[in-house]
Scaffold this active site. Structure first.
Site, PDB file in Angstrom:
ATOM      1  N   GLY A 140       0.839  -1.191   0.000  1.00 41.77           N
ATOM      2  CA  GLY A 140       0.000   0.000   0.000  1.00 41.77           C
ATOM      3  C   GLY A 140       0.875   1.241   0.000  1.00 41.77           C
ATOM      4  N   LYS A 180       5.301  11.320  -3.463  1.00 45.56           N
ATOM      5  CA  LYS A 180       6.348  10.443  -2.948  1.00 45.56           C
ATOM      6  C   LYS A 180       7.097  11.242  -1.879  1.00 45.56           C
ATOM      7  CE  LYS A 180       9.718   7.155  -4.891  1.00 45.56           C
ATOM      8  NZ  LYS A 180      10.380   6.767  -6.170  1.00 45.56           N
ATOM      9  N   ARG A 193      -2.584  -0.525 -10.039  1.00 44.19           N
ATOM     10  CA  ARG A 193      -1.522  -1.430 -10.462  1.00 44.19           C
ATOM     11  C   ARG A 193      -1.990  -2.883 -10.358  1.00 44.19           C
ATOM     12  NH1 ARG A 193       2.269   1.492  -6.557  1.00 44.19           N
ATOM     13  NH2 ARG A 193       0.681   3.079  -6.707  1.00 44.19           N
ATOM     14  N   ASP A 197       3.476  -4.589  -7.801  1.00 42.01           N
ATOM     15  CA  ASP A 197       2.925  -3.305  -7.363  1.00 42.01           C
ATOM     16  C   ASP A 197       3.534  -2.135  -8.116  1.00 42.01           C
ATOM     17  OD1 ASP A 197       5.200  -4.241  -5.675  1.00 42.01           O
ATOM     18  OD2 ASP A 197       5.086  -2.221  -4.870  1.00 42.01           O
TER      19      ASP A 197
END
Length: 477
Positions: free
Chosen positions: A90, A113, A186, A257
Site C-alpha cells: 500500500g 512520494k 496497479r 505493485d
C-alpha cells in the site's frame, strides 16, 4: 491567481469506494523550497498559471485543488516483491493527491512520494531523500524524451529535514515529489482484492478500469469484459517493456505493485541506463540474482501479467487467459522491432526487415562494446544519418566489416518525417546520456555546493534531444 481554462478537476477514484484507499493527512514540513516545477506538464492540466507560492501551497502543503479530492487518499494494494507475495504493501510514503483531465479528456493523477506516513508505512518515516527526487526527475525526463510512455516528474520541493538512510551518506536532505501519471492503479491493486476474496469489488475494479482507462474497448457479446481488458493491458505492457529495452533502461524493481494497469512506466527507484549492451546488467544493488536485469525485463513483465490473470479467473475462462499470455512473446517482439525503429529514427517497414535491422544493430552493439547511446545517435535517420555517422569520431568502427550487415540495412532505411539533419542536437557530435556517473556528478554539485545549475543544464540538454527526436518540444511553455 485563477486557474487556466485548461484546468478540469476530477474525482473519479472516489467512485471505487473506501475499500480501495484510506483518507490520510500529509506531513507538516519545517520548510518548503521549490526546486523543480514542470511548467510544460502543468500547462496540459491548467496549473501553469499558479504562482510559486500557490504551487508550494498545493504541492508542498497539499492544500486541495478546487473540485478535486478534498483529502489525500493512500491507495491499498498487495504485490509480489521479487516473486515473494507481500500482503502488507500500500502507499507507505505517498498518496493520490488529485485527479484532473487534460485537453484530450484523459484522466490523470497527481500522486506523491515522500509526503508522510500512512497506515501502510510499515515502520518507515514516509519521507523521500532529495537525491531520490532528483533521480526521479532525471529518469522521467530522459524516458519521455526517448519516447517511452512514462509518468512525469511534476514538482520537487525540499522540505528541511535530515533523513537517515542505509544506502547513502546520512543524514541526508529531504524532499517531497509529485508525479503526473495516467493511473496509480496497479496489478497489486487487483491482487489485494483477489487475496481477500472481495469478488464484487474486483468486478467493480475491472469495469472501472475498462471504462476509465480503456474507453474505446468494446465488450464482446458474451459480456466477458475481464478477458478483453486483460488482452488490452498485455498489449500496453508489451509496448512499454519494448520501449525500455530500446532506450537501454533498467527499471530495477519490476514487482507487481510497480506495474501500472495502464502500462505506463512509473516509480523510479534504483534505475539505470545501460553503459553498453549487456543483457545481464542489473540496476538494483539488492537484486543479487539479477531477477530484473536488463535482458530479463520482458520475462518479468510476462510473469507479472500471469499474476494479473490469476486475479481474473473468477470472470474469465482459464483457456482464454492462457491464450492471451501465450501470445505475449510474439506481441512483445513486434513492439520491440517498432521501438528500435523509433530509436533509430527510421520508418517501419515489414516485420521481417524490421526484425533483421534490430538483430543486426543490437548484435553489433553487444559484440563491439560501443556505448549504448552512441549508435542510435550516430545513425539516427538511417540513410540520412550515414554521412554524419561515417565522418564522426566513431566512423572507423562503422566502416569495419563487423558492422557491414547493420550498415547495409541502415543505409536502406528512410528517416522518420520529423528528422532534420540540421537540428542542433545532431550537430553537437555527442549524444545526451544518463549514465550513473552523470547522475552522481549532478548530485555532487547539489549536495556539496547547493548548485542546481548543472541539473538545469542537463534538463535543457534532454529537452533539446526530445525536440530533435520529435517527442516533446524543446521550449517549455
Amino acid at each position: 491567481m485563477p486557474f487556466s481554462q485548461a484546468f478540469h478537476p476530477a474525482l473519479d477514484h472516489t467512485r471505487l469506494g473506501g475499500l480501495f484507499y484510506d483518507v490520510v493527512q500529509p506531513a507538516h514540513f519545517p520548510t518548503h523550497t521549490l526546486r523543480y516545477r514542470n511548467n510544460r506538464a502543468a500547462s496540459t492540466v491548467g496549473l501553469d498559471t499558479l504562482t510559486d507560492a500557490e504551487w508550494v501551497d498545493h504541492f508542498g502543503r497539499f492544500v486541495p485543488l478546487p473540485g478535486s479530492l478534498p483529502q489525500p487518499l493512500a491507495l491499498r494494494y498487495h504485490g509480489h516483491q521479487f516473486r515473494q507475495y507481500n500482503p502488507d504493501l500500500g502507499d507507505g510514503r505517498g498518496f493520490l493527491f488529485a485527479q484532473l483531465r487534460d485537453d484530450t479528456g484523459r484522466l490523470l493523477d497527481l500522486g506523491t512520494k515522500g509526503s508522510g506516513r500512512t497506515p501502510w508505512s510499515r515502520g518507515g518515516d514516509g519521507r523521500l531523500t532529495l537525491k531520490g527526487g532528483m533521480r526521479e526527475i532525471l529518469a522521467a525526463s530522459m524516458l519521455e524524451a526517448l519516447g517511452v510512455e512514462t509518468s512525469r516528474a511534476f514538482s520537487l520541493i525540499e522540505t528541511g529535514e535530515n533523513l537517515e538512510r542505509n544506502d547513502e551518506p546520512s543524514p541526508t536532505r529531504s524532499a517531497v515529489l509529485v508525479r503526473l501519471g495516467h493511473s496509480h492503479i496497479r496489478i497489486g491493486t487487483f491482487q489485494r482484492l483477489a487475496a481477500n476474496a472481495e469478488t464484487e469489488a474486483l468486478k467493480l475494479l475491472v469495469t472501472y478500469v475498462r471504462e476509465t482507462y480503456y474507453p474505446d474497448l468494446s465488450v464482446p457479446e458474451d459480456g466477458n469484459e475481464a478477458l478483453v481488458l486483460f488482452e488490452a493491458v498485455c498489449g500496453r505492457v508489451a509496448r512499454v517493456g519494448a520501449q525500455w529495452m530500446a532506450a537501454g533502461f533498467v527499471h530495477g524493481v519490476l514487482n507487481t505493485d510497480n506495474i501500472a494497469i495502464t502500462g505506463e512506466s512509473f516509480d523510479y527507484g534504483p534505475w539505470r541506463f545501460l553503459p553498453r549492451f549487456d543483457a545481464g546488467f542489473t540496476a538494483a544493488y539488492f537484486d543479487h540474482n539479477g531477477l530484473y536485469a536488463y535482458g530479463r525485463q520482458p520475462q518479468a513483465l510476462l510473469w507479472n501479467l500471469a499474476r494479473l490473470a490469476e486475479c481474473l479467473l473468477e470472470f474469465a475462462p482459464h483457456a482464454g487467459l492462457t491464450d492471451v499470455l501465450s501470445r505475449f512473446p510474439a506481441l512483445y517482439e513486434r513492439e520491440l522491432d517498432l521501438a528500435w525503429c523509433r530509436r533509430l529514427g527510421v520508418s517501419p517497414d515489414t516485420p521481417e526487415t524490421d526484425r533483421a535491422l534490430r538483430h543486426a544493430v543490437t548484435l553489433f552493439m553487444e559484440t563491439s562494446g560501443i556505448p549504448f547511446h552512441c549508435l542510435p545517435f550516430d545513425w539516427y535517420g538511417g540513410s540520412d544519418g550515414a554521412e554524419r555517422a561515417l565522418n564522426g569520431e566513431r566512423g572507423d568502427l562503422y566502416r569495419d566489416s563487423a558492422f557491414a550487415e547493420a550498415r547495409g540495412l541502415l543505409e536502406k532505411r528512410t528517416p522518420v518525417a520529423s528528422y532534420s539533419v540540421d537540428h542542433p542536437y545532431f550537430s553537437g557530435g555527442q549524444p545526451c546520456n544518463m549514465l550513473i556517473t552523470t547522475v552522481e556528478a549532478l548530485w555532487t554539485k547539489i549536495s556539496e555546493q547547493d548548485d542546481w545549475s548543472a541539473l538545469d543544464d542537463k534538463l535543457a540538454e534532454i529537452a533539446l534531444m526530445a525536440d530533435a527526436l520529435g517527442h516533446i518540444p524543446a521550449v517549455k511553455t
